[in-house]
Design an enzyme around this catalytic site. Structure first.
Site, PDB file in Angstrom:
ATOM      1  N   ALA A  11       0.843  -1.207   0.000  1.00  0.00           N
ATOM      2  CA  ALA A  11       0.000   0.000   0.000  1.00  0.00           C
ATOM      3  C   ALA A  11       0.872   1.247   0.000  1.00  0.00           C
ATOM      4  CB  ALA A  11      -0.933  -0.019   1.205  1.00  0.00           C
ATOM      5  N   ILE A  14       2.762   3.112  -5.245  1.00  0.00           N
ATOM      6  CA  ILE A  14       2.007   2.518  -6.368  1.00  0.00           C
ATOM      7  C   ILE A  14       0.702   1.917  -5.845  1.00  0.00           C
ATOM      8  CG2 ILE A  14       2.036   0.879  -8.294  1.00  0.00           C
ATOM      9  CD1 ILE A  14       5.046   1.045  -8.355  1.00  0.00           C
ATOM     10  N   ARG A  89      17.790  -1.547 -10.263  1.00  0.00           N
ATOM     11  CA  ARG A  89      16.650  -2.391  -9.876  1.00  0.00           C
ATOM     12  C   ARG A  89      17.166  -3.686  -9.254  1.00  0.00           C
ATOM     13  NH1 ARG A  89      15.292  -0.108 -14.934  1.00  0.00           N
ATOM     14  NH2 ARG A  89      13.355   1.096 -14.888  1.00  0.00           N
ATOM     15  N   HIS A 176      12.819  -5.893 -17.877  1.00  0.00           N
ATOM     16  CA  HIS A 176      12.614  -4.509 -17.439  1.00  0.00           C
ATOM     17  C   HIS A 176      13.897  -4.053 -16.757  1.00  0.00           C
ATOM     18  CE1 HIS A 176      10.582  -0.972 -16.046  1.00  0.00           C
ATOM     19  NE2 HIS A 176      10.788  -1.266 -14.781  1.00  0.00           N
TER      20      HIS A 176
HETATM   21  P1  A3D Z   1       6.755   1.892  -1.659  1.00  0.00           P
HETATM   22  O1  A3D Z   1       6.041   3.185  -1.707  1.00  0.00           O
HETATM   23  O2  A3D Z   1       7.951   1.761  -0.774  1.00  0.00           O
HETATM   24  O3  A3D Z   1       5.693   0.762  -1.280  1.00  0.00           O
HETATM   25  C1  A3D Z   1       6.052  -0.561  -1.016  1.00  0.00           C
HETATM   26  C2  A3D Z   1       5.153  -1.045   0.113  1.00  0.00           C
HETATM   27  O4  A3D Z   1       5.396  -2.436   0.298  1.00  0.00           O
HETATM   28  C3  A3D Z   1       5.413  -0.344   1.454  1.00  0.00           C
HETATM   29  O5  A3D Z   1       4.228   0.279   1.914  1.00  0.00           O
HETATM   30  C4  A3D Z   1       5.850  -1.493   2.370  1.00  0.00           C
HETATM   31  O6  A3D Z   1       5.379  -1.370   3.706  1.00  0.00           O
HETATM   32  C5  A3D Z   1       5.195  -2.686   1.682  1.00  0.00           C
HETATM   33  N1  A3D Z   1       5.774  -3.972   2.040  1.00  0.00           N
HETATM   34  C6  A3D Z   1       7.065  -4.281   2.314  1.00  0.00           C
HETATM   35  N2  A3D Z   1       7.157  -5.589   2.618  1.00  0.00           N
HETATM   36  C7  A3D Z   1       5.910  -6.107   2.547  1.00  0.00           C
HETATM   37  C8  A3D Z   1       5.366  -7.405   2.739  1.00  0.00           C
HETATM   38  N3  A3D Z   1       6.128  -8.425   3.105  1.00  0.00           N
HETATM   39  N4  A3D Z   1       4.037  -7.566   2.565  1.00  0.00           N
HETATM   40  C9  A3D Z   1       3.255  -6.533   2.198  1.00  0.00           C
HETATM   41  N5  A3D Z   1       3.707  -5.284   1.998  1.00  0.00           N
HETATM   42  C10 A3D Z   1       5.020  -5.084   2.177  1.00  0.00           C
HETATM   43  O7  A3D Z   1       7.224   1.458  -3.135  1.00  0.00           O
HETATM   44  P2  A3D Z   1       6.472   1.759  -4.539  1.00  0.00           P
HETATM   45  O8  A3D Z   1       5.014   1.532  -4.384  1.00  0.00           O
HETATM   46  O9  A3D Z   1       6.965   3.050  -5.083  1.00  0.00           O
HETATM   47  O10 A3D Z   1       7.131   0.608  -5.445  1.00  0.00           O
HETATM   48  C11 A3D Z   1       6.825  -0.749  -5.205  1.00  0.00           C
HETATM   49  C12 A3D Z   1       7.699  -1.676  -6.050  1.00  0.00           C
HETATM   50  O11 A3D Z   1       7.434  -1.469  -7.434  1.00  0.00           O
HETATM   51  C13 A3D Z   1       9.222  -1.473  -5.897  1.00  0.00           C
HETATM   52  O12 A3D Z   1       9.874  -2.725  -5.863  1.00  0.00           O
HETATM   53  C14 A3D Z   1       9.601  -0.716  -7.159  1.00  0.00           C
HETATM   54  O13 A3D Z   1      10.949  -0.919  -7.526  1.00  0.00           O
HETATM   55  C15 A3D Z   1       8.657  -1.345  -8.147  1.00  0.00           C
HETATM   56  N6  A3D Z   1       8.425  -0.595  -9.388  1.00  0.00           N
HETATM   57  C16 A3D Z   1       8.332  -1.314 -10.533  1.00  0.00           C
HETATM   58  C17 A3D Z   1       8.090  -0.679 -11.728  1.00  0.00           C
HETATM   59  C18 A3D Z   1       7.981  -1.480 -12.986  1.00  0.00           C
HETATM   60  O14 A3D Z   1       7.777  -0.932 -14.040  1.00  0.00           O
HETATM   61  C19 A3D Z   1       8.144  -2.923 -12.939  1.00  0.00           C
HETATM   62  C20 A3D Z   1       7.955   0.717 -11.769  1.00  0.00           C
HETATM   63  C21 A3D Z   1       8.049   1.434 -10.583  1.00  0.00           C
HETATM   64  C22 A3D Z   1       8.283   0.754  -9.375  1.00  0.00           C
END
Ligand code: A3D
Length: 320
Positions: A11, A14, A89, A176
């Site tokens: 949550a 993204i 990444r 990616h």
């Molecule tokens: P962020 O805002 O840090 O959110 C990640 C969430 O995951 C946090 O709220 C954490 O508390 C939660 N979390 C951590 N461990 C757990 C768990 N075991 N169970 C449930 N929740 C947990 O990150 P974000 O939303 O900006 O990005 C999320 C992921 O997407 C990252 O790995 C990024 O690198 C990836 N991402 C991928 C792309 C692609 O195009 C593939 C683009 C942008 C980001």
């Protein structure tokens, strides 16, 4: 008929944006799961309170309990950590692999019939591990990257040609990462391929090469600007496009990290390829012919994904 249930695992930036978009588009009721207490509950309530002004009907619930995702039709996984400036990444691999194990087991126990879209990086290795940990069928587990990378390519091309983004279609395949493969030959403005547009003098090869490079660096460009995390609006919108294709059986042709079983000469691995998404999940991989240069770029990208898979196997022996 009951509304579909969409479970968002993670949550953060993204996850919250996904919840907002899913509610505004009335794709279904949303369950937002995170290990951090208060964050999914707070975001769910905040988004629900936007409902009267926006005029959508959707229930939102924040939780730390996997039992709440029971029966979800779609799970979108963003749990883990994102990049900070200077990180690749791939630097995220060790931490996020452990997260994929917990998430895979949660989905297996509570939402085994869901269509699962992984976004957590490093994407191609994480979606492969998530499929193994969850044990769900390979056609029901895929990764979002190609839709985003193609959207970035389309955006930059629309700026170059000064035309509507709607008229630009573009293809980015492969893993990616820095080795992703933007395919200029299959990218068009209203059906006119990029090489023809260069021949017509509307742009130059140098400009297209620069756009290809900017697309490859698209994630890092945002990380460099934000400084505290990575992109989230366009990644969330891209995953919602895939979820909608599944829920509405749209049979969209979208580039996704999909499980290859012979397609593109690959077996037993995930990489970005053109797919059709319908109500069976990944209905088909469209095995397009690549020319020599494209194949060489694709092979390099596949090798880097295989390197990450090997690193995962070194960390968790159940993946070997
Ligand atoms: P962020 O805002 O840090 O959110 C990640 C969430 O995951 C946090 O709220 C954490 O508390 C939660 N979390 C951590 N461990 C757990 C768990 N075991 N169970 C449930 N929740 C947990 O990150 P974000 O939303 O900006 O990005 C999320 C992921 O997407 C990252 O790995 C990024 O690198 C990836 N991402 C991928 C792309 C692609 O195009 C593939 C683009 C942008 C980001």
């Amino acid at each position: 008929m009951a509304r579909p249930k969409i479970a968002l695992i993670g949550a953060g930036q993204i996850g919250g944006t996904l919840a907002h978009l899913a509610a505004m588009k009335e794709l279904g009721d949303v369950v937002l799961f995170d290990i951090q207490e208060g964050i999914p509950e707070g975001k769910s309530l905040d988004i629900a309170e936007s409902g009267p002004a926006e005029g959508f009907d959707a229930k939102l619930k924040g939780t730390q309990d996997y039992a709440d995702i029971a029966g979800a039709q779609v799970c979108i996984v963003t749990a883990g950590v994102p990049r900070k400036p200077g990180m690749s990444r791939d630097d995220l691999l060790g931490i996020n692999l452990k997260v994929m194990k917990a998430v895979g087991e949660g989905i297996k126990a509570h939402a085994p019939d869901a269509f699962v879209i992984c976004i957590t990086n490093p994407l191609d290795a994480m979606v492969w591990a998530l499929q193994k940990f969850s044990g769900l069928p390979t056609n029901k587990v895929c990764g979002m990257a190609g839709v985003l990378d193609s959207a970035r390519f389309r955006h930059f091309l629309s700026l170059e040609f000064d035309v509507s983004m709607r008229d630009v279609s573009a293809f980015v395949l492969g893993g990616h990462g820095d080795t992703m493969v933007p395919l200029t030959r299959y990218s068009t403005v209203a059906g006119i391929p990029l090489p023809d547009l260069i021949d017509m003098g509307w742009t130059t090869k140098d400009k297209v090469d620069a756009i290809v490079q900017r697309t490859r660096d698209g994630g890092a460009e945002i990380v460099g600007l934000l400084k505290t995390g990575s992109a989230y609006y366009a990644p969330a919108t891209s995953a919602i496009e895939m979820a909608e294709a599944y829920l509405k059986d749209q049979r969209r042709l979208l580039p996704c990290a999909a499980y290859c079983n012979g397609e593109f000469g690959l077996k037993g691995m995930y990489v970005g390829v053109p797919t059709i998404i319908g109500d069976n999940g990944i209905e088909r991989i469209v095995d397009i012919k690549l020319n020599k240069d494209e194949q060489a770029m694709f092979d390099k990208s596949v090798d880097s994904v295989k390197g990450l898979m090997d690193a995962c196997k070194g960390i968790d022996e159940t993946l070997a």
